[in-house]
Design a protein around this motif. Structure first.
Motif, mmCIF file in Angstrom:
data_model
loop_
_atom_site.group_PDB
_atom_site.id
_atom_site.type_symbol
_atom_site.label_atom_id
_atom_site.label_comp_id
_atom_site.label_asym_id
_atom_site.label_seq_id
_atom_site.Cartn_x
_atom_site.Cartn_y
_atom_site.Cartn_z
ATOM 1 N N ARG A 165 -58.965 2.124 87.003
ATOM 2 C CA ARG A 165 -59.656 3.028 86.065
ATOM 3 C C ARG A 165 -61.157 2.762 86.062
ATOM 4 O O ARG A 165 -61.961 3.685 85.928
ATOM 5 C CB ARG A 165 -59.065 2.881 84.657
ATOM 6 N N LEU A 166 -61.507 1.497 86.204
ATOM 7 C CA LEU A 166 -62.945 1.176 86.312
ATOM 8 C C LEU A 166 -63.517 1.813 87.573
ATOM 9 O O LEU A 166 -64.629 2.371 87.561
ATOM 10 C CB LEU A 166 -63.159 -0.346 86.358
ATOM 11 N N LEU A 167 -62.743 1.738 88.658
ATOM 12 C CA LEU A 167 -63.189 2.318 89.920
ATOM 13 C C LEU A 167 -63.346 3.839 89.798
ATOM 14 O O LEU A 167 -64.358 4.409 90.248
ATOM 15 C CB LEU A 167 -62.199 1.959 91.035
ATOM 16 N N GLU A 168 -62.360 4.471 89.190
ATOM 17 C CA GLU A 168 -62.453 5.928 88.993
ATOM 18 C C GLU A 168 -63.687 6.296 88.161
ATOM 19 O O GLU A 168 -64.391 7.253 88.462
ATOM 20 C CB GLU A 168 -61.194 6.447 88.289
ATOM 21 N N GLY A 169 -63.937 5.511 87.119
ATOM 22 C CA GLY A 169 -65.105 5.762 86.280
ATOM 23 C C GLY A 169 -66.400 5.602 87.054
ATOM 24 O O GLY A 169 -67.331 6.405 86.920
ATOM 25 N N ALA A 170 -66.453 4.566 87.877
ATOM 26 C CA ALA A 170 -67.673 4.305 88.656
ATOM 27 C C ALA A 170 -67.934 5.435 89.655
ATOM 28 O O ALA A 170 -69.056 5.945 89.754
ATOM 29 C CB ALA A 170 -67.544 2.969 89.389
ATOM 30 N N VAL A 171 -66.886 5.843 90.357
ATOM 31 C CA VAL A 171 -67.053 6.908 91.365
ATOM 32 C C VAL A 171 -67.427 8.218 90.676
ATOM 33 O O VAL A 171 -68.281 8.974 91.167
ATOM 34 C CB VAL A 171 -65.759 7.054 92.201
ATOM 35 N N ASP A 172 -66.814 8.481 89.536
ATOM 36 C CA ASP A 172 -67.137 9.695 88.777
ATOM 37 C C ASP A 172 -68.621 9.697 88.400
ATOM 38 O O ASP A 172 -69.325 10.701 88.566
ATOM 39 C CB ASP A 172 -66.255 9.750 87.526
ATOM 40 N N CYS A 173 -69.104 8.570 87.911
ATOM 41 C CA CYS A 173 -70.519 8.479 87.519
ATOM 42 C C CYS A 173 -71.436 8.678 88.725
ATOM 43 O O CYS A 173 -72.407 9.445 88.651
ATOM 44 C CB CYS A 173 -70.789 7.110 86.886
ATOM 45 N N LEU A 220 -71.692 -2.616 93.360
ATOM 46 C CA LEU A 220 -71.059 -2.677 92.038
ATOM 47 C C LEU A 220 -69.903 -3.650 92.106
ATOM 48 O O LEU A 220 -69.165 -3.672 93.107
ATOM 49 C CB LEU A 220 -70.484 -1.308 91.651
ATOM 50 N N CYS A 221 -69.726 -4.416 91.050
ATOM 51 C CA CYS A 221 -68.634 -5.389 91.003
ATOM 52 C C CYS A 221 -67.705 -5.045 89.850
ATOM 53 O O CYS A 221 -68.136 -5.023 88.695
ATOM 54 C CB CYS A 221 -69.214 -6.789 90.816
ATOM 55 N N LEU A 222 -66.445 -4.784 90.168
ATOM 56 C CA LEU A 222 -65.498 -4.338 89.148
ATOM 57 C C LEU A 222 -64.277 -5.254 89.111
ATOM 58 O O LEU A 222 -63.626 -5.492 90.143
ATOM 59 C CB LEU A 222 -65.039 -2.904 89.438
ATOM 60 N N GLY A 223 -63.975 -5.774 87.934
ATOM 61 C CA GLY A 223 -62.810 -6.643 87.787
ATOM 62 C C GLY A 223 -62.388 -6.706 86.332
ATOM 63 O O GLY A 223 -63.001 -6.090 85.452
ATOM 64 N N CYS A 224 -61.329 -7.462 86.094
ATOM 65 C CA CYS A 224 -60.810 -7.570 84.730
ATOM 66 C C CYS A 224 -60.140 -8.930 84.558
ATOM 67 O O CYS A 224 -59.172 -9.237 85.258
ATOM 68 C CB CYS A 224 -59.803 -6.444 84.480
ATOM 69 N N VAL A 225 -60.684 -9.730 83.662
ATOM 70 C CA VAL A 225 -60.097 -11.038 83.374
ATOM 71 C C VAL A 225 -59.601 -11.011 81.928
ATOM 72 O O VAL A 225 -60.363 -10.685 81.013
ATOM 73 C CB VAL A 225 -61.125 -12.172 83.556
ATOM 74 N N ILE A 226 -58.306 -11.329 81.761
ATOM 75 C CA ILE A 226 -57.693 -11.265 80.429
ATOM 76 C C ILE A 226 -57.283 -12.669 79.997
ATOM 77 O O ILE A 226 -56.516 -13.337 80.687
ATOM 78 C CB ILE A 226 -56.478 -10.321 80.437
ATOM 79 N N ARG A 227 -57.795 -13.105 78.865
ATOM 80 C CA ARG A 227 -57.599 -14.491 78.431
ATOM 81 C C ARG A 227 -56.120 -14.847 78.273
ATOM 82 O O ARG A 227 -55.695 -15.931 78.667
ATOM 83 C CB ARG A 227 -58.318 -14.740 77.107
ATOM 84 N N GLY A 228 -55.346 -13.911 77.714
ATOM 85 C CA GLY A 228 -53.957 -14.208 77.439
ATOM 86 C C GLY A 228 -53.154 -14.603 78.667
ATOM 87 O O GLY A 228 -52.120 -15.248 78.549
ATOM 88 N N GLU A 229 -53.635 -14.241 79.831
ATOM 89 C CA GLU A 229 -52.835 -14.429 81.032
ATOM 90 C C GLU A 229 -53.052 -15.765 81.721
ATOM 91 O O GLU A 229 -52.304 -16.118 82.625
ATOM 92 C CB GLU A 229 -53.135 -13.304 82.033
ATOM 93 N N THR A 230 -54.095 -16.479 81.358
ATOM 94 C CA THR A 230 -54.373 -17.682 82.132
ATOM 95 C C THR A 230 -55.224 -18.694 81.381
ATOM 96 O O THR A 230 -56.178 -18.316 80.692
ATOM 97 C CB THR A 230 -55.120 -17.319 83.447
ATOM 98 N N PRO A 231 -54.884 -19.957 81.523
ATOM 99 C CA PRO A 231 -55.765 -20.986 80.958
ATOM 100 C C PRO A 231 -57.057 -21.101 81.756
ATOM 101 O O PRO A 231 -57.999 -21.761 81.328
ATOM 102 C CB PRO A 231 -54.921 -22.265 81.072
ATOM 103 N N HIS A 232 -57.091 -20.448 82.916
ATOM 104 C CA HIS A 232 -58.284 -20.506 83.759
ATOM 105 C C HIS A 232 -59.293 -19.422 83.414
ATOM 106 O O HIS A 232 -60.294 -19.265 84.085
ATOM 107 C CB HIS A 232 -57.907 -20.348 85.242
ATOM 108 N N PHE A 233 -58.998 -18.691 82.348
ATOM 109 C CA PHE A 233 -59.850 -17.558 81.967
ATOM 110 C C PHE A 233 -61.336 -17.905 82.039
ATOM 111 O O PHE A 233 -62.128 -17.201 82.660
ATOM 112 C CB PHE A 233 -59.501 -17.124 80.536
ATOM 113 N N ASP A 234 -61.697 -19.003 81.360
ATOM 114 C CA ASP A 234 -63.128 -19.326 81.256
ATOM 115 C C ASP A 234 -63.737 -19.608 82.614
ATOM 116 O O ASP A 234 -64.871 -19.223 82.879
ATOM 117 C CB ASP A 234 -63.338 -20.516 80.319
ATOM 118 N N TYR A 235 -62.980 -20.277 83.472
ATOM 119 C CA TYR A 235 -63.509 -20.596 84.809
ATOM 120 C C TYR A 235 -63.693 -19.321 85.632
ATOM 121 O O TYR A 235 -64.727 -19.116 86.259
ATOM 122 C CB TYR A 235 -62.563 -21.548 85.553
ATOM 123 N N ILE A 236 -62.665 -18.486 85.635
ATOM 124 C CA ILE A 236 -62.730 -17.270 86.452
ATOM 125 C C ILE A 236 -63.835 -16.346 85.944
ATOM 126 O O ILE A 236 -64.652 -15.837 86.719
ATOM 127 C CB ILE A 236 -61.370 -16.541 86.459
#
Ligand code: INI
Length: 157
Positions: free
Chosen positions: A29-37, A76-92
């Protein structure tokens, strides 16, 4: 007072997008938004190249290659890091942010940060096309402006 501003015209510009496959429900969805813009601001869809990488940790590596290739006016750099999924959240999350910043500063190629860092999937989806807007769209607008600011500055030099 002298002011310099970048216009928001993407016509004739070439864009590289490093997009993470992790949390692809959100990153697509981020990619679609970026291409649309980009296309709404005049970019040719053939001048946009999306390169997939496994996760947000790898985004800077792919973005660096793209920026150094000389084939793109902006990355452009597009990604998604979700805290609930990993203890590595802060590092990633930290490595993605630091790495993308390094790409921009080391190469001089305008590079926009569209990596979401949220507590939950719901919060991420809100920022990927729902009520929180679309951060991919925002990153694309940032990239266009940065290219045009650089051009305006170069013209004045
Ligand atoms: N990558 C993400 O982009 N988002 C995440 O939420 C995530 N979690 O939860 O682990 C994630 N992990 C993968 C990481 O980016 C690397 O791909 C992996 O560690 C291999 O280097």
């Amino acid at each position: 007072m002298n002011t310099v501003q970048g216009n928001l015209s993407a016509g004739g510009l070439r864009f590289g997008i490093a997009v993470s496959r992790f949390n692809s429900l959100v990153t697509q969805r981020l990619l679609e938004g970026a291409v649309d813009c980009l296309t709404r601001h005049g970019a040719d869809s053939g001048a946009i190249t999306a390169v997939y990488c496994p996760g947000s940790f790898e985004i800077p590596q792919v973005a660096l290659q793209m920026a150094k290739s000389g084939r793109f006016d902006a990355v452009l750099c597009l990604g998604c890091v979700i805290r609930g999924e990993t203890p590595h959240f802060d590092y990633i999350a930290a490595e993605a942010a630091k790495g993308v910043s390094q790409v921009a500063l080391q190469t001089g190629v305008p590079t926009a940060f569209g990596v979401l860092t949220t507590e939950t999937l719901e919060q991420a989806l809100e920022r990927a096309g729902a009520k929180g807007g679309n951060k991919g769209w925002d990153a694309a607008l940032t990239a266009i402006e940065l290219v045009q600011v650089a051009r305006s500055l170069a013209e004045r030099a």
